[in-house]
Design a protein around this motif. Structure first.
Motif, PDB file in Angstrom:
ATOM      1  N   SER A  78       0.895  -1.335  -0.084  1.00  0.00           N
ATOM      2  CA  SER A  78       0.149   0.049  -0.089  1.00  0.00           C
ATOM      3  C   SER A  78       0.848   1.303   0.269  1.00  0.00           C
ATOM      4  O   SER A  78       0.143   2.382  -0.395  1.00  0.00           O
ATOM      5  CB  SER A  78      -0.970  -0.143   1.069  1.00  0.00           C
ATOM      6  OG  SER A  78      -0.089  -0.025   2.525  1.00  0.00           O
ATOM      7  N   ARG A  79       2.130   1.217   0.099  1.00  0.00           N
ATOM      8  CA  ARG A  79       2.957   2.275   0.370  1.00  0.00           C
ATOM      9  C   ARG A  79       4.056   2.259  -1.033  1.00  0.00           C
ATOM     10  O   ARG A  79       4.507   3.419  -1.244  1.00  0.00           O
ATOM     11  CB  ARG A  79       4.077   2.250   1.405  1.00  0.00           C
ATOM     12  CG  ARG A  79       3.233   2.089   2.839  1.00  0.00           C
ATOM     13  CD  ARG A  79       2.461   3.617   3.368  1.00  0.00           C
ATOM     14  NE  ARG A  79       1.604   3.625   4.373  1.00  0.00           N
ATOM     15  CZ  ARG A  79       2.104   3.813   5.674  1.00  0.00           C
ATOM     16  NH1 ARG A  79       3.373   3.883   5.882  1.00  0.00           N
ATOM     17  NH2 ARG A  79       1.342   3.750   6.624  1.00  0.00           N
ATOM     18  N   THR A  80       4.313   1.310  -1.430  1.00  0.00           N
ATOM     19  CA  THR A  80       5.190   1.279  -2.617  1.00  0.00           C
ATOM     20  C   THR A  80       4.576   0.743  -3.801  1.00  0.00           C
ATOM     21  O   THR A  80       3.954  -0.453  -3.973  1.00  0.00           O
ATOM     22  CB  THR A  80       6.193   0.167  -2.194  1.00  0.00           C
ATOM     23  OG1 THR A  80       7.118   0.785  -1.064  1.00  0.00           O
ATOM     24  CG2 THR A  80       7.278  -0.006  -3.137  1.00  0.00           C
ATOM     25  N   ASN A  81       4.598   1.651  -5.015  1.00  0.00           N
ATOM     26  CA  ASN A  81       3.884   1.443  -6.309  1.00  0.00           C
ATOM     27  C   ASN A  81       4.994   0.918  -7.226  1.00  0.00           C
ATOM     28  O   ASN A  81       6.395   1.004  -7.052  1.00  0.00           O
ATOM     29  CB  ASN A  81       3.073   2.752  -6.520  1.00  0.00           C
ATOM     30  CG  ASN A  81       3.983   3.690  -7.047  1.00  0.00           C
ATOM     31  OD1 ASN A  81       5.066   3.648  -7.195  1.00  0.00           O
ATOM     32  ND2 ASN A  81       3.241   5.014  -7.073  1.00  0.00           N
ATOM     33  N   ASP A  82       4.446   0.414  -8.283  1.00  0.00           N
ATOM     34  CA  ASP A  82       5.199   0.074  -9.681  1.00  0.00           C
ATOM     35  C   ASP A  82       6.238   1.165 -10.103  1.00  0.00           C
ATOM     36  O   ASP A  82       7.094   0.953 -10.321  1.00  0.00           O
ATOM     37  CB  ASP A  82       4.468  -0.395 -10.917  1.00  0.00           C
ATOM     38  CG  ASP A  82       3.870  -1.698 -10.474  1.00  0.00           C
ATOM     39  OD1 ASP A  82       4.537  -2.622  -9.655  1.00  0.00           O
ATOM     40  OD2 ASP A  82       2.671  -2.195 -10.729  1.00  0.00           O
ATOM     41  N   ALA A  83       5.984   2.359  -9.915  1.00  0.00           N
ATOM     42  CA  ALA A  83       6.757   3.362 -10.454  1.00  0.00           C
ATOM     43  C   ALA A  83       7.888   3.534  -9.393  1.00  0.00           C
ATOM     44  O   ALA A  83       8.982   3.900  -9.904  1.00  0.00           O
ATOM     45  CB  ALA A  83       6.148   4.724 -10.630  1.00  0.00           C
ATOM     46  N   GLY A  84       7.829   3.395  -8.311  1.00  0.00           N
ATOM     47  CA  GLY A  84       8.551   3.415  -7.157  1.00  0.00           C
ATOM     48  C   GLY A  84       9.618   2.375  -7.409  1.00  0.00           C
ATOM     49  O   GLY A  84      10.769   2.543  -7.544  1.00  0.00           O
ATOM     50  N   ILE A  85       9.018   1.086  -7.756  1.00  0.00           N
ATOM     51  CA  ILE A  85       9.819   0.104  -7.995  1.00  0.00           C
ATOM     52  C   ILE A  85      10.724  -0.101  -9.298  1.00  0.00           C
ATOM     53  O   ILE A  85      12.078  -0.459  -9.145  1.00  0.00           O
ATOM     54  CB  ILE A  85       9.014  -1.420  -8.103  1.00  0.00           C
ATOM     55  CG1 ILE A  85       8.340  -1.603  -6.577  1.00  0.00           C
ATOM     56  CG2 ILE A  85       9.813  -2.563  -8.496  1.00  0.00           C
ATOM     57  CD1 ILE A  85       7.328  -2.692  -6.608  1.00  0.00           C
ATOM     58  N   ALA A  86      10.170   0.821 -10.278  1.00  0.00           N
ATOM     59  CA  ALA A  86      11.186   1.035 -11.545  1.00  0.00           C
ATOM     60  C   ALA A  86      12.332   1.993 -11.112  1.00  0.00           C
ATOM     61  O   ALA A  86      13.133   1.606 -11.607  1.00  0.00           O
ATOM     62  CB  ALA A  86      10.069   1.651 -12.465  1.00  0.00           C
ATOM     63  N   GLU A  87      11.838   2.891 -10.243  1.00  0.00           N
ATOM     64  CA  GLU A  87      13.119   3.854 -10.046  1.00  0.00           C
ATOM     65  C   GLU A  87      14.243   3.119  -9.108  1.00  0.00           C
ATOM     66  O   GLU A  87      15.263   3.119  -9.310  1.00  0.00           O
ATOM     67  CB  GLU A  87      12.611   5.007  -9.254  1.00  0.00           C
ATOM     68  CG  GLU A  87      12.060   6.002 -10.184  1.00  0.00           C
ATOM     69  CD  GLU A  87      11.896   7.279  -9.741  1.00  0.00           C
ATOM     70  OE1 GLU A  87      12.728   7.858  -9.022  1.00  0.00           O
ATOM     71  OE2 GLU A  87      11.059   8.114 -10.145  1.00  0.00           O
TER      72      GLU A  87
END
Ligand code: CIR
Length: 269
Positions: A140-149
């Motif tokens: 709920s805190r970490t999204n796919d865009a964050g994972i991509a970075e």
């Protein structure tokens, strides 16, 4: 913290407990802290345990406007001379970051610092290092865009990243799992599928802990080989001791009440 190998854990940043800690977010393990003085005692015991076991501790002053500010693990990702400042998933926690970033830059001049850009979101508590392999919680805190970075950074450093989907009843990956050594991963049955971490590198081991001790799976390995463990999780202690590890227990009740665990309270430089 979750992003350094054991032998790199020489200096930790922590942040003092504010009077406002009773208003910390609590949606998972905890019902909200009820005793700020007891939380302060825990924090003191935690810092003492770090110092006694070979870790220098630097304390960032607290900020009453941010009840969750003690959870510094979420505010930065530090890997091999690179610092990624994430955009926290909880908007109420984003203002906690600047003093943490300033403290890191003060201690680590010469490190390369990058800031995440929207719509990326990530909490440092979703990142777990297992030697040269990294796991990130999609939560709920970490999204796919964050994972991509994050993946961009780890690709640059030559490390593999695997995604672990975090169930709705848990906050972060590190709420459920930890690496007390560079070759042992602790995780709770019930919350996570046993195949979720994939095949581990040679010499790696996952210890599956009964669901009732899920909170106890967050442990903190120290550079002298000892392991900090929350009080009250006998299976976790027995499993670690049976592998020759010495355990140091801390009463984490008031930190748990705010959904925090041992690793959340420090950021290793
Ligand atoms: C929060 O909900 O953000 C805080 N109450 C707890 C953060 C715990 N941090 C962590 O697991 N790394």
């Amino acid at each position: 913290m979750a992003t350094v190998r054991l032998d790199q854990k020489r200096h930790a940043l922590v942040r003092a407990v504010p009077d406002s800690f009773g208003s910390a977010l609590a949606n998972f393990f905890g019902a909200g802290p009820s005793d700020v003085e007891s939380a302060r005692q825990t924090h003191k015991d935690y810092c003492a345990a770090l110092e006694e076991n070979g870790v220098k501790v630097t304390t960032i002053p607290t900020d009453e406007d941010y009840p969750d500010c003690i959870f510094v693990e979420d505010q930065a990702v530090i890997i091999d001379g690179h610092v990624l400042l994430p955009i926290l998933g909880a908007p109420s926690r984003r203002g906690e970051q600047q003093p943490v970033a300033d403290a890191i830059i003060d201690k680590l001049s010469g490190y390369k610092v990058c800031k995440m850009t929207p719509p990326a979101q990530m909490d440092g508590g979703d990142l777990l290092r297992f030697g040269d392999l990294f796991f990130v919680g999609r939560s709920s805190r970490t999204n796919d865009a964050g994972i991509a970075e994050l993946r961009d950074l780890l690709d640059h450093l030559g490390y593999e990243l695997r995604i672990v989907d975090i169930p709705d009843n848990a906050l972060h990956l590190t709420s459920l799992a930890s690496t007390p050594t560079d070759t042992i991963l602790l995780a709770p049955k019930g919350y996570l599928e046993q195949s979720i971490f994939g095949e581990l590198p040679d010499g790696g081991e996952i210890i599956w802990i009964p669901e009732a001790e899920a909170y106890g799976c967050n442990t903190l390995g120290l550079p002298n080989g000892k392991v900090l463990v929350a009080d009250g999780y006998p299976t976790v202690v027995a499993e670690l001791e049976s592998r020759g590890l010495e355990v140091v227990s801390i009463d984490m009740a008031q930190i748990r009440a705010a959904d925090g665990s041992l690793t959340c309270l420090s950021l290793f430089l």
